[in-house]
Structures are given as structure tokens and as C-alpha cells.
Design a protein around this motif. Sequence first.
Motif, PDB file in Angstrom:
ATOM      1  N   ASP A   1      -8.712 -20.240 -14.722  1.00  0.00           N
ATOM      2  CA  ASP A   1      -9.698 -19.454 -13.968  1.00  0.00           C
ATOM      3  C   ASP A   1      -9.156 -18.107 -13.503  1.00  0.00           C
ATOM      4  OD1 ASP A   1     -11.629 -21.513 -14.176  1.00  0.00           O
ATOM      5  OD2 ASP A   1     -10.677 -22.564 -12.500  1.00  0.00           O
ATOM      6  N   ALA A   2      -7.894 -17.826 -13.781  1.00  0.00           N
ATOM      7  CA  ALA A   2      -7.271 -16.578 -13.335  1.00  0.00           C
ATOM      8  C   ALA A   2      -7.318 -15.541 -14.454  1.00  0.00           C
ATOM      9  CB  ALA A   2      -5.832 -16.835 -12.910  1.00  0.00           C
ATOM     10  N   ALA A   3      -8.045 -14.470 -14.218  1.00  0.00           N
ATOM     11  CA  ALA A   3      -8.171 -13.405 -15.223  1.00  0.00           C
ATOM     12  C   ALA A   3      -7.036 -12.399 -15.075  1.00  0.00           C
ATOM     13  CB  ALA A   3      -9.512 -12.696 -15.064  1.00  0.00           C
ATOM     14  N   ILE A   4      -6.579 -11.902 -16.208  1.00  0.00           N
ATOM     15  CA  ILE A   4      -5.575 -10.836 -16.191  1.00  0.00           C
ATOM     16  C   ILE A   4      -6.255  -9.534 -15.775  1.00  0.00           C
ATOM     17  CG2 ILE A   4      -4.069  -9.399 -17.626  1.00  0.00           C
ATOM     18  CD1 ILE A   4      -3.395 -11.803 -19.262  1.00  0.00           C
ATOM     19  N   GLU A   5      -5.567  -8.790 -14.923  1.00  0.00           N
ATOM     20  CA  GLU A   5      -6.058  -7.487 -14.478  1.00  0.00           C
ATOM     21  C   GLU A   5      -4.966  -6.448 -14.666  1.00  0.00           C
ATOM     22  OE1 GLU A   5      -5.289  -7.413  -9.751  1.00  0.00           O
ATOM     23  OE2 GLU A   5      -6.692  -8.994 -10.391  1.00  0.00           O
ATOM     24  N   THR A   6      -5.388  -5.201 -14.750  1.00  0.00           N
ATOM     25  CA  THR A   6      -4.445  -4.075 -14.773  1.00  0.00           C
ATOM     26  C   THR A   6      -4.988  -2.970 -13.878  1.00  0.00           C
ATOM     27  OG1 THR A   6      -5.505  -3.046 -16.696  1.00  0.00           O
ATOM     28  CG2 THR A   6      -3.621  -4.500 -17.134  1.00  0.00           C
ATOM     29  N   HIS A   7      -4.100  -2.091 -13.478  1.00  0.00           N
ATOM     30  CA  HIS A   7      -4.441  -0.928 -12.653  1.00  0.00           C
ATOM     31  C   HIS A   7      -3.799   0.305 -13.278  1.00  0.00           C
ATOM     32  CE1 HIS A   7      -5.456  -4.065  -9.811  1.00  0.00           C
ATOM     33  NE2 HIS A   7      -4.216  -4.512  -9.877  1.00  0.00           N
ATOM     34  N   LYS A   8      -4.393   1.462 -13.063  1.00  0.00           N
ATOM     35  CA  LYS A   8      -3.820   2.711 -13.572  1.00  0.00           C
ATOM     36  C   LYS A   8      -3.256   3.590 -12.464  1.00  0.00           C
ATOM     37  CE  LYS A   8      -6.766   3.006 -17.672  1.00  0.00           C
ATOM     38  NZ  LYS A   8      -7.758   3.797 -18.407  1.00  0.00           N
TER      39      LYS A   8
ATOM     40  N   VAL B   1       0.669   0.866  -3.989  1.00  0.00           N
ATOM     41  CA  VAL B   1       1.512   2.063  -3.967  1.00  0.00           C
ATOM     42  C   VAL B   1       1.000   3.003  -5.045  1.00  0.00           C
ATOM     43  CG1 VAL B   1       3.863   2.959  -4.151  1.00  0.00           C
ATOM     44  CG2 VAL B   1       3.485   0.628  -3.285  1.00  0.00           C
ATOM     45  N   GLN B   2       0.546   4.174  -4.644  1.00  0.00           N
ATOM     46  CA  GLN B   2      -0.011   5.121  -5.603  1.00  0.00           C
ATOM     47  C   GLN B   2       1.053   5.570  -6.604  1.00  0.00           C
ATOM     48  OE1 GLN B   2      -1.564   8.877  -4.057  1.00  0.00           O
ATOM     49  NE2 GLN B   2      -3.352   8.578  -5.344  1.00  0.00           N
ATOM     50  N   VAL B   3       0.682   5.561  -7.871  1.00  0.00           N
ATOM     51  CA  VAL B   3       1.571   6.025  -8.930  1.00  0.00           C
ATOM     52  C   VAL B   3       1.799   7.515  -8.762  1.00  0.00           C
ATOM     53  CG1 VAL B   3       1.779   6.305 -11.453  1.00  0.00           C
ATOM     54  CG2 VAL B   3       0.738   4.237 -10.505  1.00  0.00           C
ATOM     55  N   GLU B   4       3.038   7.940  -8.947  1.00  0.00           N
ATOM     56  CA  GLU B   4       3.352   9.363  -8.844  1.00  0.00           C
ATOM     57  C   GLU B   4       2.720  10.129  -9.999  1.00  0.00           C
ATOM     58  OE1 GLU B   4       7.776   8.620  -8.404  1.00  0.00           O
ATOM     59  OE2 GLU B   4       7.423  10.400  -7.185  1.00  0.00           O
TER      60      GLU B   4
END
Length: 150
Positions: free
Chosen positions: A60-67, A146-149
Motif C-alpha cells: 500500500d506504500a507508493a513510491i514518491e519523488t520530489h524535485k 530542505v530546499q535544494v540549492e
Amino acid sequence: MILDSLNNTKKIECLHPLFKKAFDYLKSTDFSKVEDGKHELDGSRLYVSVVSIFGKEKKDAAIETHKKYIDIQMPLLGVEKIGWKPGCELQEESTPYNEQKDIAFYIDRPTAYTKIYPGQFAIYFPEDGHAPGIGQGNIRKVIVKVQVEE
């Protein structure tokens, strides 16, 4: 992805200018006195979300990504398992990237799982697909964004 103990952050803090501030906060905060929700540490550049969830099954756990953000995930109560798969190997999007929410979801399944205990943390960079929230019973956790530089 990085997995380590809160007692061992010194070498990791140099990887991003905001990591030291994030880890100082994690080490010095009594989270039993912090309500669930979003708490800004440095505006939109660095904030935490404290959440209480009920653990889910692996399926039930979906993979997620962030940019735009790096996640530092740390359980406060309960043991959380988080699935992982390299972002470059993710092929089947279930929900396209939402720029406002900085998230995309995938049908792909993780290739590895990590158990994270209170006092430990995992860091997921934009290139890390991760499937959080796997576990049994109640899990309370903190997610540092944490915002990506640029």
C-alpha cells in the motif's frame, strides 16, 4: 539515500548549508511538546512536518519523488520501514509531478527497504524514490524539508 543515527551527523552536515540547522533542531527539540503540523525553521527553505500515521503494508506504500526538497525522515514513535528505488529506474508514474506540492507518485515497487528506529534518520534526495509509512500500529514522525540549492 543516507541512513544514520542522530548521534552521528557531523560528517553529513557539510553536504548542504541547511543540514546543520536541521539536525540542531532535531537534536534539541522535545517533540512530545510539538503539535502535529507544519513548522517553519527558515521560511520555505527549511521546515518540518510532524505527522502521526497508522503504518501500512508494503503493497500500500507508493513510491514518491520530489524535485525542490530533500527529505530528512525520522520516526519519533514506532518503527518505520521505508522502501527505496533509484529515481533513474522509476518508469511508471501513477500521479504526474505536481509542482505546487513538489511530489510525483509511481507504480514501481521499491528494490530495497530500510527499517528506521527512533533516534535514527534517513535522507532522501531528489534522485531517491521512496515509499514511506510502512509499519505496524501508530507511527509519529518528523519530516524535515530542505530546499535544494539552486
